[in-house]
Design a protein around this motif. Structure first.
Motif, PDB file in Angstrom:
ATOM      1  N   SER A  67      -7.715 -13.693  -1.086  1.00  0.00           N
ATOM      2  CA  SER A  67      -6.680 -14.714  -0.938  1.00  0.00           C
ATOM      3  C   SER A  67      -6.737 -15.362   0.436  1.00  0.00           C
ATOM      4  O   SER A  67      -7.414 -14.886   1.351  1.00  0.00           O
ATOM      5  CB  SER A  67      -5.285 -14.110  -1.178  1.00  0.00           C
ATOM      6  OG  SER A  67      -4.933 -13.254  -0.107  1.00  0.00           O
ATOM      7  N   ALA A  68      -5.976 -16.445   0.587  1.00  0.00           N
ATOM      8  CA  ALA A  68      -6.022 -17.232   1.820  1.00  0.00           C
ATOM      9  C   ALA A  68      -5.420 -16.510   3.012  1.00  0.00           C
ATOM     10  O   ALA A  68      -5.704 -16.864   4.159  1.00  0.00           O
ATOM     11  CB  ALA A  68      -5.291 -18.566   1.603  1.00  0.00           C
ATOM     12  N   ASP A  69      -4.571 -15.505   2.796  1.00  0.00           N
ATOM     13  CA  ASP A  69      -3.974 -14.786   3.921  1.00  0.00           C
ATOM     14  C   ASP A  69      -4.794 -13.568   4.329  1.00  0.00           C
ATOM     15  O   ASP A  69      -4.348 -12.773   5.164  1.00  0.00           O
ATOM     16  CB  ASP A  69      -2.541 -14.365   3.590  1.00  0.00           C
ATOM     17  CG  ASP A  69      -2.467 -13.371   2.434  1.00  0.00           C
ATOM     18  OD1 ASP A  69      -3.521 -13.091   1.817  1.00  0.00           O
ATOM     19  OD2 ASP A  69      -1.360 -12.874   2.151  1.00  0.00           O
ATOM     20  N   GLY A  70      -5.978 -13.416   3.762  1.00  0.00           N
ATOM     21  CA  GLY A  70      -6.859 -12.317   4.140  1.00  0.00           C
ATOM     22  C   GLY A  70      -6.717 -11.073   3.303  1.00  0.00           C
ATOM     23  O   GLY A  70      -7.528 -10.152   3.419  1.00  0.00           O
ATOM     24  N   THR A  71      -5.709 -11.001   2.457  1.00  0.00           N
ATOM     25  CA  THR A  71      -5.559  -9.836   1.595  1.00  0.00           C
ATOM     26  C   THR A  71      -6.522  -9.924   0.411  1.00  0.00           C
ATOM     27  O   THR A  71      -7.022 -10.999   0.068  1.00  0.00           O
ATOM     28  CB  THR A  71      -4.116  -9.697   1.074  1.00  0.00           C
ATOM     29  OG1 THR A  71      -3.744 -10.908   0.389  1.00  0.00           O
ATOM     30  CG2 THR A  71      -3.149  -9.450   2.204  1.00  0.00           C
ATOM     31  N   VAL A  72      -6.747  -8.776  -0.211  1.00  0.00           N
ATOM     32  CA  VAL A  72      -7.663  -8.687  -1.343  1.00  0.00           C
ATOM     33  C   VAL A  72      -6.894  -8.104  -2.515  1.00  0.00           C
ATOM     34  O   VAL A  72      -6.258  -7.059  -2.388  1.00  0.00           O
ATOM     35  CB  VAL A  72      -8.873  -7.797  -1.009  1.00  0.00           C
ATOM     36  CG1 VAL A  72      -9.886  -7.825  -2.147  1.00  0.00           C
ATOM     37  CG2 VAL A  72      -9.521  -8.239   0.301  1.00  0.00           C
ATOM     38  N   LEU A  73      -6.939  -8.786  -3.652  1.00  0.00           N
ATOM     39  CA  LEU A  73      -6.259  -8.316  -4.848  1.00  0.00           C
ATOM     40  C   LEU A  73      -7.279  -7.639  -5.750  1.00  0.00           C
ATOM     41  O   LEU A  73      -8.113  -8.302  -6.372  1.00  0.00           O
ATOM     42  CB  LEU A  73      -5.571  -9.468  -5.586  1.00  0.00           C
ATOM     43  CG  LEU A  73      -4.206  -9.915  -5.067  1.00  0.00           C
ATOM     44  CD1 LEU A  73      -4.266 -10.379  -3.617  1.00  0.00           C
ATOM     45  CD2 LEU A  73      -3.630 -11.022  -5.940  1.00  0.00           C
ATOM     46  N   LEU A  74      -7.226  -6.320  -5.794  1.00  0.00           N
ATOM     47  CA  LEU A  74      -8.134  -5.521  -6.609  1.00  0.00           C
ATOM     48  C   LEU A  74      -7.412  -5.151  -7.898  1.00  0.00           C
ATOM     49  O   LEU A  74      -6.440  -4.401  -7.888  1.00  0.00           O
ATOM     50  CB  LEU A  74      -8.561  -4.268  -5.841  1.00  0.00           C
ATOM     51  CG  LEU A  74      -9.312  -3.184  -6.615  1.00  0.00           C
ATOM     52  CD1 LEU A  74     -10.611  -3.723  -7.206  1.00  0.00           C
ATOM     53  CD2 LEU A  74      -9.563  -1.970  -5.734  1.00  0.00           C
ATOM     54  N   VAL A 120      -3.332  -3.872  -3.640  1.00  0.00           N
ATOM     55  CA  VAL A 120      -3.433  -4.873  -2.583  1.00  0.00           C
ATOM     56  C   VAL A 120      -4.110  -4.232  -1.376  1.00  0.00           C
ATOM     57  O   VAL A 120      -3.666  -3.192  -0.881  1.00  0.00           O
ATOM     58  CB  VAL A 120      -2.044  -5.406  -2.198  1.00  0.00           C
ATOM     59  CG1 VAL A 120      -2.171  -6.535  -1.174  1.00  0.00           C
ATOM     60  CG2 VAL A 120      -1.301  -5.901  -3.427  1.00  0.00           C
ATOM     61  N   LEU A 121      -5.192  -4.854  -0.912  1.00  0.00           N
ATOM     62  CA  LEU A 121      -5.970  -4.341   0.204  1.00  0.00           C
ATOM     63  C   LEU A 121      -5.913  -5.314   1.370  1.00  0.00           C
ATOM     64  O   LEU A 121      -5.704  -6.515   1.178  1.00  0.00           O
ATOM     65  CB  LEU A 121      -7.437  -4.137  -0.207  1.00  0.00           C
ATOM     66  CG  LEU A 121      -7.710  -3.431  -1.539  1.00  0.00           C
ATOM     67  CD1 LEU A 121      -9.208  -3.445  -1.837  1.00  0.00           C
ATOM     68  CD2 LEU A 121      -7.178  -2.016  -1.524  1.00  0.00           C
ATOM     69  N   GLY A 129      -0.640  -1.468  -0.854  1.00  0.00           N
ATOM     70  CA  GLY A 129       0.376  -1.217  -1.863  1.00  0.00           C
ATOM     71  C   GLY A 129      -0.179  -1.463  -3.248  1.00  0.00           C
ATOM     72  O   GLY A 129      -1.317  -1.909  -3.420  1.00  0.00           O
ATOM     73  N   VAL A 130       0.643  -1.151  -4.238  1.00  0.00           N
ATOM     74  CA  VAL A 130       0.236  -1.303  -5.640  1.00  0.00           C
ATOM     75  C   VAL A 130       1.297  -2.107  -6.373  1.00  0.00           C
ATOM     76  O   VAL A 130       2.490  -1.905  -6.188  1.00  0.00           O
ATOM     77  CB  VAL A 130       0.044   0.066  -6.322  1.00  0.00           C
ATOM     78  CG1 VAL A 130      -0.288  -0.114  -7.798  1.00  0.00           C
ATOM     79  CG2 VAL A 130      -1.061   0.857  -5.627  1.00  0.00           C
ATOM     80  N   VAL A 131       0.863  -3.043  -7.192  1.00  0.00           N
ATOM     81  CA  VAL A 131       1.750  -3.840  -8.030  1.00  0.00           C
ATOM     82  C   VAL A 131       1.449  -3.517  -9.488  1.00  0.00           C
ATOM     83  O   VAL A 131       0.321  -3.691  -9.946  1.00  0.00           O
ATOM     84  CB  VAL A 131       1.552  -5.348  -7.769  1.00  0.00           C
ATOM     85  CG1 VAL A 131       2.420  -6.163  -8.719  1.00  0.00           C
ATOM     86  CG2 VAL A 131       1.866  -5.691  -6.328  1.00  0.00           C
TER      87      VAL A 131
END
Length: 378
Positions: free
Chosen positions: A334-341, A349-350, A358-360
């Protein structure tokens, strides 16, 4: 005798009396009156001034000029610079929202996720934020045609694009665009192919790469609704980072990443046992610094594929060891540097180093939808 005596006494008395000049006395009297008036006028003026400025003046009882009262002094302490408070790391307290994701950290995913729902006759884009799930765009179609294979949303979530099927057996059509959550459809281009794993590729939120039905690539300026001047090149399997800066593509059979000034080729060999089932692989998401790419399979038929199964380090050529267990369904930078695995039932969320944040948990209806984009809170 007595009369003479009286006359002499009066003469003596007259000699002792000082003559008075009446004109001079009148002038002195007039001068004193003028001074008293001036004093009275000055006193009145000072009283008015004191009332306007809030200053107390003492008037002397003899009518002389007023004496100013002792001024009151307000003491202003010197400014004190506040002691800087050290930054406090955000606590990852569980969310209090009564939702399936109630156990997730509040900071895990605060933005909007965009999912694609497919039915036999409709393709819908869902915007999911927290526990709210809203359909923001819907396209009605006749089945597995161009619309289902091309419907996409811009990285900023504002525009939806798709190819409307024509009469050439679901191979090409008219490229349309609509503002999400608003009425009205506009034409971007005609004769656009709707075949391939991902026929439409966003470069940021204002440029869109498509392919004409003759196989030639075209880069479109979405706001201007016209092609960008110049040759877009014939690289294949293009994919850009969320901000459109880094491109991952293939040229002469060699994968590479570039930001226009720096270019880096890399190598990746997918698992042979899995590779035999597919028609190859391609980049599906690129990190904001261009170092990592998420790769996904290309089907043996020319239909869309949105998922990915691994992350490759373009510097070392090695596969990144992602945290967690279970099959990887997609990885989105994503644009804010986080990674959605994304795995089975949820999203891990990495951060940019692939450390878990965290985990969604995803509700059951969402699990079968493709994750198209994520827009962080600005």
């Amino acid at each position: 005798m007595n009369q003479d005596r009286l006359r002499f006494d009066l003469a003596d008395l007259a000699d002792e009396v000082t003559p008075v000049d009446l004109r001079d006395r009148a002038l002195r009297t007039s001068r004193r009156l003028g001074i008293r008036r001036a004093v009275a006028t000055s006193a009145a003026a000072l009283l008015v001034l004191a009332a306007a400025t809030g200053t107390a003046l003492a008037i002397r009882p003899d009518g002389s000029a007023p004496a100013p009262a002792v001024p009151s002094v307000t003491s202003t302490p010197p400014p004190v610079e506040p002691t800087p408070t050290p930054p406090v790391e955000p606590t990852r307290a569980p969310s209090k929202d009564p939702s399936p994701s109630a156990g997730q950290p509040r900071s895990a995913l605060t933005g909007t996720r965009y999912y694609l729902e497919q039915t036999p006759t409709r393709s819908r884009i869902h915007a999911v934020r927290g526990t709210q799930d809203q359909v923001v765009h819907e396209v009605v179609h006749s089945g597995s045609g161009c619309e289902a294979n091309t419907l996409s949303v811009s990285p900023d979530g504002r525009q939806a694009v798709w190819v409307q099927d024509s009469t050439d057996n679901n191979m090409s059509g008219v490229l349309l665009i609509a503002t999400v959550e608003k009425q009205g459809v506009r034409t971007l281009a005609e004769g656009i192919s709707c075949l391939g794993s991902r026929p439409l590729r966003w470069q940021g939120s204002y440029l869109l790469m498509a392919q004409k039905k003759n196989g030639q690539s075209v880069l479109l300026d979405v706001p201007a609704r016209q092609p960008v001047p110049g040759d877009p090149g014939q690289e294949t399997d293009r994919c850009w980072s969320a901000d459109g800066t880094w491109l991952a593509a293939v040229a002469d059979g060699k994968p590479y990443v570039t930001d226009g000034t720096r270019t880096r080729q890399y190598t990746y060999t997918p698992p042979k046992q899995e590779a035999d089932k597919w028609g190859g692989w391609e980049a599906r998401s690129v990190s904001m610094d261009g170092r990592y790419v998420a790769v996904g399979w290309i089907g043996t038929d020319p239909s869309r594929r949105d998922g990915s199964f691994a992350v490759v380090d373009t510097i070392t050529g090695k596969v990144v060891d992602l945290p967690g267990t279970g099959e990887v369904r997609s990885v989105l930078f994503s644009a804010d540097g986080t990674v959605l695995l994304r795995r089975g039932t949820g999203i891990t969320v990495l951060d940019s180093t692939f450390a878990p944040l965290g985990v969604v948990t995803e509700p059951a209806p969402t699990r079968n939808r493709a994750l198209l984009a994520y827009l962080p809170v600005s």
